[in-house]
Design an enzyme around this catalytic site. Structure first.
Site, short mmCIF file in Angstrom:
data_model
loop_
_atom_site.label_atom_id
_atom_site.label_comp_id
_atom_site.label_asym_id
_atom_site.label_seq_id
_atom_site.Cartn_x
_atom_site.Cartn_y
_atom_site.Cartn_z
N GLU B 46 0.85 -1.20 0.00
CA GLU B 46 0.00 0.00 0.00
C GLU B 46 0.89 1.25 0.00
O GLU B 46 1.94 1.26 0.64
CB GLU B 46 -0.82 -0.02 1.30
CG GLU B 46 -1.69 1.21 1.55
CD GLU B 46 -2.25 1.25 2.98
OE1 GLU B 46 -1.56 0.77 3.91
OE2 GLU B 46 -3.36 1.77 3.17
N LYS B 123 -9.41 1.96 -1.84
CA LYS B 123 -9.62 1.40 -0.50
C LYS B 123 -10.98 1.81 0.08
O LYS B 123 -11.27 3.01 0.21
CB LYS B 123 -8.50 1.87 0.43
CG LYS B 123 -8.50 1.26 1.82
CD LYS B 123 -7.24 1.72 2.57
CE LYS B 123 -7.09 1.13 3.94
NZ LYS B 123 -5.79 1.55 4.55
N CYS B 168 -4.77 -3.05 2.98
CA CYS B 168 -4.51 -2.92 4.42
C CYS B 168 -5.72 -3.29 5.29
O CYS B 168 -6.06 -4.45 5.40
CB CYS B 168 -4.00 -1.51 4.71
SG CYS B 168 -3.24 -1.38 6.36
#
Lengths: 308, 308
Positions: B46, B123, B168
């Site tokens: 990330e 995300k 994540c």
């Protein structure tokens, strides 16, 4: 502190030949041990009262029905309820439920400390198959003997906390934990009968089965910041081995107690429900972090559909 | 066998002072190592191109925007794409995306072996907070600097398999895996920057953080019968420590490779996509076992609502 001193009461094997009275006597003995250890809540396995009969292919429905309870409490289980009332110990256990309408479910109940049934759950995720399968090492006929549960995943207030139930294979499905998590669940109980070898892959033995079991319970606990109390029926039943590994898992996903045998065995832990608060108010504060606009497929389709 | 020889390319720390050119040179060096090891797919972390800037509270938007890319490939990343094309190695990496409309996302992309971008993910599960929080040991301002992803959880056919991306914190949310699982995903890639200590609970250190990380990746892999390739940016960045623990997890939930350092480090595994088939056709054959009629709350409510 909102502490529930909780006993996971693992049962060793129950042979086909064993009577309900014999099983209930073992349950009462475990209940007394739990009470002596200070527990106010006792959790028993899935289908506590009988052998794990879905391993047997039976065509005669009258014979099948002998594995089911038409009343709860019924004649065999009344002494268990009476003793729980005397000891003021709440409990949860699983059994085959035969309804007045003739429906069959894989069911568990939850009682309060007065021995009253305050909750019922019927297993939603039935594993296995419905017809005799000659390719399996042994049968797993849950889809034959039970209807899928029709009560969803409710939660109940009990002993000062919010409790939910699931049964065995449900623990592998994050949907089950999440529906309860969305109702603020603080303790999930689940009983299981898990064959020590995968009936469709003989190389998947007890170590792998315990690994998947722990993984499923620990992730469900962590991702919903809830206690999980998972209780086995274990050992060699009718010549077929079931894993042990009864667990108490904290809301951080850590195993705080685990059984060591495949026999009748008690583990006890003082479960502080306040330990759920940190996760529920930070990383798993669902309201702040969940994005339901992107979860649509979860309820729109049952099966997987690969892209073109 | 449908094998994808996959390299997880962990990055050590990237200091605030480090230039894009320096970072891209490190990425190219790792890419060359991956190619030399026979990999055809390379997964980076990330926000690969910069320090993990959400730890810094900055009010000046122009300063913030320096951490973002307005083009992909852009002037700094063009050499990376060129080298990947030469080596015929597909890749995935994360970066801060600034759109022509001025929107900011925490984004990752997927390329094919020709170096063409075939997939983009933004995300969805942004952790942390949006305003300066004096009670934290350090800031985690993802909700300040990014909008929640607006592309859902798509999958793409690449290298003969079905691939999806998450980033994540998404790995802690079973919804993310499941939406991809319902599209038949066979390999999920994810990059992460995970502080070694919980900013809101100093007693939760690297061991706990690695435990939760592994638990989330392993359960997601197992419960969807998919490979998971999780890649860290690790080590001490700007004085703040990030965990390593880059993982390749098989569709059985087992870790088959894990990094040992908090530096630039490669791990490679030959991921056979056919290994997904057993789980997808037996215990996690969604069509036979999922009961969407009981999952309604998952999409009906974001937050938890305890019963009366």
């Amino acid at each position: 502190m909102r502490e529930i001193s909780t006993a996971a009461l693992q049962m060793g094997p129950i042979q086909k030949s064993e009577s309900r009275a014999e099983v209930v006597a073992r349950m009462i003995s475990l209940l007394e041990q739990a009470h002596a250890a200070g527990a106010v809540f006792a959790v028993f396995p899935e289908l506590t009262l009988t052998t794990f009969f879905p391993r047997w292919y039976v065509e005669d429905q009258a014979q099948v029905d002998q594995w089911f309870e038409a009343e709860m409490p019924g004649p065999h289980t009344a002494p268990l309820f009476a003793r729980a009332r005397e000891l003021k110990i709440a409990m949860s256990f699983g059994y085959g439920e035969l309804t007045p309408e003739g429906q069959h479910f894989n069911t568990s109940i939850l009682t309060n400390r007065e021995g009253e049934i305050i909750g019922k759950y019927r297993k939603v995720h039935l594993p296995g198959h419905s017809e005799y399968d000659p390719e399996r090492a042994f049968q797993h006929l849950e889809k034959r003997y039970f209807l899928p549960g029709d009560l969803g995943f409710p939660v109940w207030r009990n002993l000062g906390g919010i409790m939910g139930m699931m049964i065995c294979n449900d623990r592998r499905w994050p949907e089950a934990y999440r529906v309860m998590g969305l109702q603020g669940v603080e303790m999930v109980t689940l009983g299981f009968n898990t064959p020590s070898v995968n009936s469709q892959m003989s190389s998947e033995g007890p170590e792998d089965r315990l690994f998947h079991h722990r993984l499923s319970c620990q992730s469900g606990a962590y991702q919903n910041a809830t206690w999980v109390v998972a209780v086995a029926k274990a050992g060699v039943e009718d010549g077929h081995s079931l894993i042990g590994g009864s667990l108490i898992v904290d809301p951080n996903g850590k195993i705080v107690a685990e059984t060591k045998t495949e026999e009748d065995e008690m583990i006890v832990h003082h479960c502080d429900l306040e330990a759920c608060n940190f996760g529920k108010s930070t990383i798993f504060d669902f309201k702040r972090h969940r994005r339901i606009e992107h979860y649509g497929l979860i309820t729109q389709r049952a099966g997987a559909e690969p892209p073109d």
